[in-house]
Design an enzyme around this catalytic site. Sequence first.
Site, PDB file in Angstrom:
ATOM      1  N   LYS A 287     -39.135  31.330 -21.604  1.00 59.37           N
ATOM      2  CA  LYS A 287     -40.171  31.221 -21.604  1.00 59.37           C
ATOM      3  C   LYS A 287     -40.427  29.554 -22.256  1.00 59.37           C
ATOM      4  O   LYS A 287     -41.010  29.364 -21.851  1.00 59.37           O
ATOM      5  CB  LYS A 287     -40.892  31.955 -22.026  1.00 59.37           C
ATOM      6  CG  LYS A 287     -40.691  32.509 -23.615  1.00 59.37           C
ATOM      7  CD  LYS A 287     -41.718  33.764 -23.350  1.00 59.37           C
ATOM      8  CE  LYS A 287     -42.172  34.383 -25.163  1.00 59.37           C
ATOM      9  NZ  LYS A 287     -42.621  33.298 -26.305  1.00 59.37           N
ATOM     10  N   ASP A 288     -39.594  29.236 -22.844  1.00 58.81           N
ATOM     11  CA  ASP A 288     -39.723  28.398 -23.968  1.00 58.81           C
ATOM     12  C   ASP A 288     -39.042  26.775 -23.204  1.00 58.81           C
ATOM     13  O   ASP A 288     -39.303  26.042 -23.339  1.00 58.81           O
ATOM     14  CB  ASP A 288     -38.917  28.310 -25.215  1.00 58.81           C
ATOM     15  CG  ASP A 288     -39.492  29.313 -26.200  1.00 58.81           C
ATOM     16  OD1 ASP A 288     -41.226  29.602 -26.055  1.00 58.81           O
ATOM     17  OD2 ASP A 288     -39.212  29.721 -27.503  1.00 58.81           O
TER      18      ASP A 288
ATOM     19  N   ARG B  62     -52.143  31.925 -22.955  1.00 58.58           N
ATOM     20  CA  ARG B  62     -52.141  32.544 -22.103  1.00 58.58           C
ATOM     21  C   ARG B  62     -52.504  34.163 -22.316  1.00 58.58           C
ATOM     22  O   ARG B  62     -53.958  35.161 -21.792  1.00 58.58           O
ATOM     23  CB  ARG B  62     -50.395  32.758 -21.295  1.00 58.58           C
ATOM     24  CG  ARG B  62     -50.309  34.312 -20.792  1.00 58.58           C
ATOM     25  CD  ARG B  62     -49.315  34.511 -19.811  1.00 58.58           C
ATOM     26  NE  ARG B  62     -47.790  35.830 -21.691  1.00 58.58           N
ATOM     27  CZ  ARG B  62     -48.122  36.165 -22.075  1.00 58.58           C
ATOM     28  NH1 ARG B  62     -48.510  36.544 -21.400  1.00 58.58           N
ATOM     29  NH2 ARG B  62     -47.162  36.065 -23.328  1.00 58.58           N
ATOM     30  N   ARG B  63     -52.463  34.269 -23.364  1.00 55.84           N
ATOM     31  CA  ARG B  63     -52.480  35.516 -24.049  1.00 55.84           C
ATOM     32  C   ARG B  63     -54.331  35.594 -24.544  1.00 55.84           C
ATOM     33  O   ARG B  63     -54.699  36.455 -23.994  1.00 55.84           O
ATOM     34  CB  ARG B  63     -51.599  35.678 -25.353  1.00 55.84           C
ATOM     35  CG  ARG B  63     -50.223  36.445 -25.125  1.00 55.84           C
ATOM     36  CD  ARG B  63     -49.402  36.454 -26.558  1.00 55.84           C
ATOM     37  NE  ARG B  63     -48.093  36.531 -26.310  1.00 55.84           N
ATOM     38  CZ  ARG B  63     -46.984  36.269 -27.137  1.00 55.84           C
ATOM     39  NH1 ARG B  63     -47.848  35.630 -27.979  1.00 55.84           N
ATOM     40  NH2 ARG B  63     -45.836  36.772 -26.298  1.00 55.84           N
TER      41      ARG B  63
ATOM     42  N   ARG C 135     -45.197  35.274 -39.203  1.00 55.94           N
ATOM     43  CA  ARG C 135     -45.919  35.323 -38.116  1.00 55.94           C
ATOM     44  C   ARG C 135     -46.428  36.997 -38.588  1.00 55.94           C
ATOM     45  O   ARG C 135     -47.185  37.153 -38.735  1.00 55.94           O
ATOM     46  CB  ARG C 135     -46.118  35.733 -36.863  1.00 55.94           C
ATOM     47  CG  ARG C 135     -45.989  34.020 -35.952  1.00 55.94           C
ATOM     48  CD  ARG C 135     -46.142  34.061 -34.370  1.00 55.94           C
ATOM     49  NE  ARG C 135     -45.793  33.017 -33.770  1.00 55.94           N
ATOM     50  CZ  ARG C 135     -45.757  32.671 -32.266  1.00 55.94           C
ATOM     51  NH1 ARG C 135     -45.860  33.707 -31.898  1.00 55.94           N
ATOM     52  NH2 ARG C 135     -44.985  31.547 -32.310  1.00 55.94           N
TER      53      ARG C 135
ATOM     54  N   CYS D 149     -48.588  23.983 -21.584  1.00 58.16           N
ATOM     55  CA  CYS D 149     -49.493  25.260 -22.594  1.00 58.16           C
ATOM     56  C   CYS D 149     -50.692  24.737 -22.474  1.00 58.16           C
ATOM     57  O   CYS D 149     -51.111  25.680 -23.711  1.00 58.16           O
ATOM     58  CB  CYS D 149     -48.688  24.719 -23.870  1.00 58.16           C
ATOM     59  SG  CYS D 149     -46.850  25.594 -24.548  1.00 58.16           S
TER      60      CYS D 149
END
Length: 339
Positions: free
Chosen positions: A97-98, A145-146, A169, A256
């Site tokens: 996904k990167d 997206r989130r 995180r 993005c």
Amino acid sequence: MTSRLRVSAVSEPNPPGIKKVVIATRESRLALWQAEHVKALLQARLGWQVELLGMTTQGDQILDRSLSKVGGKGLFVKELEVALSEGRADIAVHSLKDVPMDLPEGFALACVLEREDPRDAFVSNQFAALADLPQGAVVGTSSLRRLVLLKALRPDLVIQPLRGNLDTRLRKLDEGQYHAIVLAAAGLKRLGLESRIRATFEPAQMLPAAGQGALGIEVRADRADLLAALAALAHTPTWLAVTAERTVSRAMGGSCSMPLAAFTQGTAAGDAMQLNAAWGDPATAEAPTTPGAGPLAPLVQVNRTAQVRNFAEAEALGEAVAAQLRAGGAVWAGKGPDA
């Protein structure tokens, strides 16, 4: 240039001349786990000697701004591609996904490995699930997206940026900067941190990003020896699934700065594949993340099922889903790498 190169089944598992390879990898704990995983596969299946070349990318260095404002997730792969082009490394291992939808000229995606859990994970030290959060709770994520999917589920939440590697995180959560954060379940499971997951979002709640949970191996396009040998590591069902998903993003100009989700629900019967996608208005992501900020633009959601027995059919399914999104009001972004 397409980010996927079709190769035939390998006839010789270890072509003459390939005895040692160098893997270019980011130096985060998760990236190193991924590289070590591929290293073990190459040693066990192909008998190669493998070394790692750890690198720090621009995406790792810029932590004070969201990826959508500094160039997208392609910032996580550029330095690794330079190492490939200069001959300092032979392959690069990426979280798929990167990886941008279209790789730069001269590079190819040699194979995609079997997918880990593709879902998003709810992580909190105080609350067991999203529904348990109090009104106005602060949730951390830097994924647009989130962000739009969380706003669709709980418009009262305050969504704040969250950058850094996985350990960073989690540390920010533990310091009390957030009531909860949302992370990819795959990364937590790969690092043995599954106990940090309080709940997982089913795709019906929060549709994953294209390629989430899958690993891809990138090489120089002129390395026919590597392309042939690495085909032995490919997991065809995963590769077909992520091809359909990533085609949606490519067809929408995925970046993005565009909240977009695309995820296959696996095969239904035989070779039937269901592809689900959701698009959010970028203006929604820029709207104030405070309680009572007003109504949000609705998501555009579609799903489609088709027979997928090869890459061409996977791409056709992705194109059809993108067309449905546009027909439903989604707007083509026309620029940038994968979100």
